[in-house]
Motif scaffolding. Structure first.
Motif, PDB file in Angstrom:
ATOM      1  N   VAL A   8       8.273 -27.093 -27.067  1.00 42.79           N
ATOM      2  CA  VAL A   8       7.157 -27.998 -27.368  1.00 42.79           C
ATOM      3  C   VAL A   8       7.696 -29.392 -27.681  1.00 42.79           C
ATOM      4  O   VAL A   8       7.152 -30.406 -27.213  1.00 42.79           O
ATOM      5  CB  VAL A   8       6.320 -27.448 -28.549  1.00 42.79           C
ATOM      6  CG1 VAL A   8       5.294 -28.456 -28.999  1.00 42.79           C
ATOM      7  CG2 VAL A   8       5.651 -26.145 -28.158  1.00 42.79           C
ATOM      8  N   ARG A   9       8.777 -29.465 -28.436  1.00 41.60           N
ATOM      9  CA  ARG A   9       9.362 -30.755 -28.788  1.00 41.60           C
ATOM     10  C   ARG A   9       9.832 -31.497 -27.529  1.00 41.60           C
ATOM     11  O   ARG A   9       9.564 -32.675 -27.349  1.00 41.60           O
ATOM     12  CB  ARG A   9      10.521 -30.560 -29.768  1.00 41.60           C
ATOM     13  CG  ARG A   9      11.060 -31.848 -30.338  1.00 41.60           C
ATOM     14  CD  ARG A   9      12.057 -31.635 -31.478  1.00 41.60           C
ATOM     15  NE  ARG A   9      12.758 -30.363 -31.499  1.00 41.60           N
ATOM     16  CZ  ARG A   9      13.926 -30.115 -30.888  1.00 41.60           C
ATOM     17  NH1 ARG A   9      14.529 -31.054 -30.206  1.00 41.60           N
ATOM     18  NH2 ARG A   9      14.492 -28.929 -30.981  1.00 41.60           N
ATOM     19  N   ARG A  10      10.510 -30.778 -26.637  1.00 43.81           N
ATOM     20  CA  ARG A  10      10.991 -31.404 -25.392  1.00 43.81           C
ATOM     21  C   ARG A  10       9.827 -31.830 -24.502  1.00 43.81           C
ATOM     22  O   ARG A  10       9.884 -32.873 -23.850  1.00 43.81           O
ATOM     23  CB  ARG A  10      11.894 -30.437 -24.637  1.00 43.81           C
ATOM     24  CG  ARG A  10      13.249 -30.304 -25.287  1.00 43.81           C
ATOM     25  CD  ARG A  10      14.167 -29.448 -24.459  1.00 43.81           C
ATOM     26  NE  ARG A  10      15.396 -29.152 -25.184  1.00 43.81           N
ATOM     27  CZ  ARG A  10      16.035 -28.012 -25.127  1.00 43.81           C
ATOM     28  NH1 ARG A  10      15.564 -27.026 -24.388  1.00 43.81           N
ATOM     29  NH2 ARG A  10      17.144 -27.836 -25.809  1.00 43.81           N
ATOM     30  N   THR A  11       8.770 -31.031 -24.479  1.00 46.93           N
ATOM     31  CA  THR A  11       7.593 -31.385 -23.677  1.00 46.93           C
ATOM     32  C   THR A  11       6.951 -32.657 -24.216  1.00 46.93           C
ATOM     33  O   THR A  11       6.563 -33.542 -23.444  1.00 46.93           O
ATOM     34  CB  THR A  11       6.581 -30.220 -23.675  1.00 46.93           C
ATOM     35  OG1 THR A  11       7.216 -29.034 -23.210  1.00 46.93           O
ATOM     36  CG2 THR A  11       5.387 -30.542 -22.811  1.00 46.93           C
ATOM     37  N   LYS A  12       6.845 -32.747 -25.534  1.00 45.95           N
ATOM     38  CA  LYS A  12       6.284 -33.961 -26.141  1.00 45.95           C
ATOM     39  C   LYS A  12       7.159 -35.176 -25.841  1.00 45.95           C
ATOM     40  O   LYS A  12       6.660 -36.262 -25.545  1.00 45.95           O
ATOM     41  CB  LYS A  12       6.134 -33.781 -27.652  1.00 45.95           C
ATOM     42  CG  LYS A  12       5.006 -32.881 -28.050  1.00 45.95           C
ATOM     43  CD  LYS A  12       4.914 -32.761 -29.570  1.00 45.95           C
ATOM     44  CE  LYS A  12       3.821 -31.829 -30.006  1.00 45.95           C
ATOM     45  NZ  LYS A  12       3.742 -31.706 -31.466  1.00 45.95           N
ATOM     46  N   GLU A  13       8.467 -35.010 -25.903  1.00 44.49           N
ATOM     47  CA  GLU A  13       9.383 -36.113 -25.601  1.00 44.49           C
ATOM     48  C   GLU A  13       9.257 -36.537 -24.136  1.00 44.49           C
ATOM     49  O   GLU A  13       9.241 -37.729 -23.831  1.00 44.49           O
ATOM     50  CB  GLU A  13      10.828 -35.710 -25.898  1.00 44.49           C
ATOM     51  CG  GLU A  13      11.149 -35.605 -27.366  1.00 44.49           C
ATOM     52  CD  GLU A  13      12.541 -35.037 -27.635  1.00 44.49           C
ATOM     53  OE1 GLU A  13      13.267 -34.742 -26.660  1.00 44.49           O
ATOM     54  OE2 GLU A  13      12.902 -34.889 -28.813  1.00 44.49           O
ATOM     55  N   ALA A  14       9.145 -35.558 -23.243  1.00 39.89           N
ATOM     56  CA  ALA A  14       9.001 -35.865 -21.814  1.00 39.89           C
ATOM     57  C   ALA A  14       7.687 -36.599 -21.557  1.00 39.89           C
ATOM     58  O   ALA A  14       7.646 -37.569 -20.785  1.00 39.89           O
ATOM     59  CB  ALA A  14       9.067 -34.590 -20.990  1.00 39.89           C
ATOM     60  N   ALA A  15       6.618 -36.171 -22.202  1.00 41.99           N
ATOM     61  CA  ALA A  15       5.326 -36.834 -22.039  1.00 41.99           C
ATOM     62  C   ALA A  15       5.383 -38.256 -22.581  1.00 41.99           C
ATOM     63  O   ALA A  15       4.862 -39.190 -21.963  1.00 41.99           O
ATOM     64  CB  ALA A  15       4.233 -36.033 -22.745  1.00 41.99           C
ATOM     65  N   SER A  16       6.035 -38.424 -23.721  1.00 39.71           N
ATOM     66  CA  SER A  16       6.178 -39.755 -24.302  1.00 39.71           C
ATOM     67  C   SER A  16       6.992 -40.666 -23.387  1.00 39.71           C
ATOM     68  O   SER A  16       6.640 -41.826 -23.176  1.00 39.71           O
ATOM     69  CB  SER A  16       6.846 -39.644 -25.671  1.00 39.71           C
ATOM     70  OG  SER A  16       7.101 -40.920 -26.203  1.00 39.71           O
ATOM     71  N   ASP A  17       8.068 -40.143 -22.823  1.00 37.80           N
ATOM     72  CA  ASP A  17       8.890 -40.923 -21.886  1.00 37.80           C
ATOM     73  C   ASP A  17       8.101 -41.286 -20.632  1.00 37.80           C
ATOM     74  O   ASP A  17       8.205 -42.407 -20.117  1.00 37.80           O
ATOM     75  CB  ASP A  17      10.148 -40.144 -21.498  1.00 37.80           C
ATOM     76  CG  ASP A  17      11.129 -40.013 -22.654  1.00 37.80           C
ATOM     77  OD1 ASP A  17      10.989 -40.759 -23.646  1.00 37.80           O
ATOM     78  OD2 ASP A  17      12.040 -39.156 -22.563  1.00 37.80           O
TER      79      ASP A  17
END
Length: 89
Positions: free
Chosen positions: A17-26
């Motif tokens: 979930v953390r990586r998905t949020k980071e990818a979406a933010s990027d």
């Protein structure tokens, strides 16, 4: 006050979930940057067109009108215009 279930907090803190949020933010950051740079490029292209091409179009149109006027005057006076004279070497 909302009470969270233990499984919900574990899912929201998981690395996926953390990586998905980071990818979406990027992805949002890149999209904003792309839109901003595309807007700048469009402004530069539009301004360059106005400064360089529009005066050229106006000058060409003016030259065309002058040529037509000279041709009409030559036809009225009965003399060949300079544009209809054959070229001699």
């Amino acid at each position: 006050m909302v009470k969270r279930l233990p499984s919900t907090s574990r899912v929201s803190e998981s690395p996926v979930v953390r990586r998905t949020k980071e990818a979406a933010s990027d992805a949002v950051f890149v999209a904003k940057k792309l839109l901003r740079s595309t807007g700048k490029a469009a402004w530069i292209a539009g301004t360059s067109f106005l400064i360089l091409v529009v005066p050229l179009i106006v000058a060409m149109d003016r030259e065309q009108q002058i040529n037509e006027l000279e041709s009409q005057q030559a036809n009225i006076l009965g003399t060949p215009s300079s544009h209809s004279l054959p070229l001699t070497n």
